[in-house]
Motif scaffolding. Sequence first.
Motif, short mmCIF file in Angstrom:
data_model
loop_
_atom_site.label_atom_id
_atom_site.label_comp_id
_atom_site.label_asym_id
_atom_site.label_seq_id
_atom_site.Cartn_x
_atom_site.Cartn_y
_atom_site.Cartn_z
N ARG A 1 0.89 -1.04 -0.06
CA ARG A 1 0.08 -0.10 0.04
C ARG A 1 0.97 1.35 -0.08
O ARG A 1 0.56 2.25 -0.90
CB ARG A 1 -1.00 -0.17 1.03
N ILE A 2 1.81 1.09 0.86
CA ILE A 2 2.76 2.48 0.84
C ILE A 2 3.52 2.57 -0.30
O ILE A 2 3.80 3.80 -0.83
CB ILE A 2 3.84 2.28 2.27
N GLY B 78 2.87 6.02 -6.82
CA GLY B 78 1.85 6.58 -7.84
C GLY B 78 1.43 5.48 -8.76
O GLY B 78 0.68 5.66 -9.70
N ILE B 79 1.86 4.08 -8.51
CA ILE B 79 1.41 2.81 -9.14
C ILE B 79 0.33 2.30 -8.39
O ILE B 79 0.44 2.06 -7.34
CB ILE B 79 2.79 2.02 -9.47
N SER B 80 -0.78 1.91 -9.18
CA SER B 80 -1.92 1.34 -8.13
C SER B 80 -1.38 -0.32 -7.77
O SER B 80 -0.70 -0.81 -8.15
CB SER B 80 -3.27 0.96 -8.92
N SER B 81 -2.03 -0.22 -6.56
CA SER B 81 -1.46 -1.37 -5.59
C SER B 81 -2.15 -2.86 -6.38
O SER B 81 -1.34 -3.87 -6.30
CB SER B 81 -2.16 -1.57 -4.22
N THR C 134 -4.91 4.54 -3.06
CA THR C 134 -5.36 4.92 -1.74
C THR C 134 -4.66 5.81 -0.93
O THR C 134 -4.21 5.67 0.13
CB THR C 134 -5.35 3.47 -0.86
N ARG C 135 -4.63 7.25 -1.50
CA ARG C 135 -3.90 8.12 -1.02
C ARG C 135 -4.93 9.32 -0.77
O ARG C 135 -5.54 9.74 -1.32
CB ARG C 135 -2.69 8.69 -1.89
N PHE C 136 -4.53 9.87 0.64
CA PHE C 136 -5.59 10.95 1.10
C PHE C 136 -4.57 12.22 0.69
O PHE C 136 -3.08 12.23 0.91
CB PHE C 136 -5.79 10.90 2.34
N SER C 137 -4.85 13.37 0.57
CA SER C 137 -4.23 14.59 0.26
C SER C 137 -5.02 15.87 0.43
O SER C 137 -6.24 15.74 0.56
CB SER C 137 -3.47 14.77 -1.14
N ASP C 138 -4.47 17.12 0.53
CA ASP C 138 -5.12 18.36 0.77
C ASP C 138 -5.82 18.53 -0.44
O ASP C 138 -5.58 18.43 -1.72
CB ASP C 138 -4.47 19.33 1.45
#
Length: 506
Positions: free
Chosen positions: A279-280, A286-289, A490-494
């Motif tokens: 996941r990390i 930037g590559i999908s899991s 699966t990334r959260f950002s502002d």
Amino acid sequence: MATPAPANDPFQSADGDELRALPSNVEAEAAFLGAVLIDNRILEEIGAQLKPEHFFADVHGRVYERILTLMDRKAVVTPVTLKPYFESDEGLKELGGTAYLARLTADGQGLLNPRELAEQIYDLALLRELISVGRGLVAGAMDTSESVSPMAQVEQAESRLYEVAEGAQTGNEAQSFTAATRVAIAAIEKALNSGGHIAGKTTGLSSVNEKVGGLHDSDLIILAGRPGMGKTSLATNIAFNAADRLRRDLADGIDAAKSVGAGTVFFSLEMSADQLATRILAEQSGISSEALRMGRISREDFKQLSRASQTLAELPLYIDDTPALTISALRTRARRLKRRNPEIGLIVVDYLQLLQGTGRTEGRVNEISEISRGLKTLAKELAVPVIALSQLSRAVESRDDKRPMLSDLRESGSIEQDADMVWFVFREDYYVAAREPKRPTEADDAKTHEAHGAWAAEMERVYGLAELIVAKQRHGATGKVRLRFEPRITRFSDLAEDAQAASSYD
């Protein structure tokens, strides 16, 4: 024929008798009690660290306990006022009866150094406790029955040793307001130096930092959400961001104590360590899991992945994926990691309901209460923020507005009570996607096309948006923070500033 004990056995001699007496100084106990009986103010000066159970001689412990009781009643304690309570005490009769109380005050030697005497009595009591722990460890190790788990014994021994150390550390007197103020000023200065937003550890999300001021030491943060909302993803993002900030600060020569980053321990009771690492890797490359798991990547993607993995290799991020941990075992492991890696400043537990209690409580509600209290205690013991993920009840699904509320926390109200902050993750696109009407074909009527078009427009409006609902916060106001969520990695950002400005959310 009994096998003789080895020459280096610390507890027994060859004939089974104790090799030496337990550490004690009965004369020091008598001198200290005599000093207190002469001048009761001594107890006020040395504090309340010394307790009756710390005295080796049982009769001295009983005398000290009665002294404390009488002083609580504002009475003056002397051999005369103590006499009625010990006229039938069998232990005191062996020492000469109530006349022994008067003999305690005969020479007044203890008045010269009462604090040193109290410290010695306390230190010797700690040594006796250590011997008790050691004997228990030896006895447990000698039990070779199949039901005994050596690792469980190790964890139990570590826990007992920590309890002894904790008793020594928590016996401090109340600190002055001046000392507490200095700590508060240091935290405020740290927030000022960070740009005016963070008083604790960073989440890596500016909008969240601004709302909660970062992750504060000794806080228990409950991060809850229904399945599919992305609570594990958000916790993973925060864990990476805090660890990466510390890595970069250390590389820039900034001391770990002045960094808003933190070494992080991630207790993953649901996912394995390699799944969490994937996941990390997906988030940072930037590559999908999914593509990583299936191996559907190009040579260029692989190079990008290699660069990301090199950076991740330097992260102060530790993953423990041991399943079915008890709360006591988790606390033992966290203490051990903190002792070995002092830079650790954040603990994440995924998730609370997968932890087990100690077995001393009946019912799941009481067990969850024990677990939430244990996590809060861990946060205070190690002076680090603890983020614990939690499930929500299905009551959310029965409401038109699917946004969670504090009453949705599953199985126990103590989770809300013990938490310093409660966060809910909510993604409207998850529910909108589930309401997709029938995909129209050329043969379908205009109404079907219109219904699907209306759904597509709504999906476009909410896709990739998430809310972090701060439902409880001891340090400030509650409210909502809008975030961007990229489901592919699966990334959260502002959220972009213009999107934030256009939003009507709090």
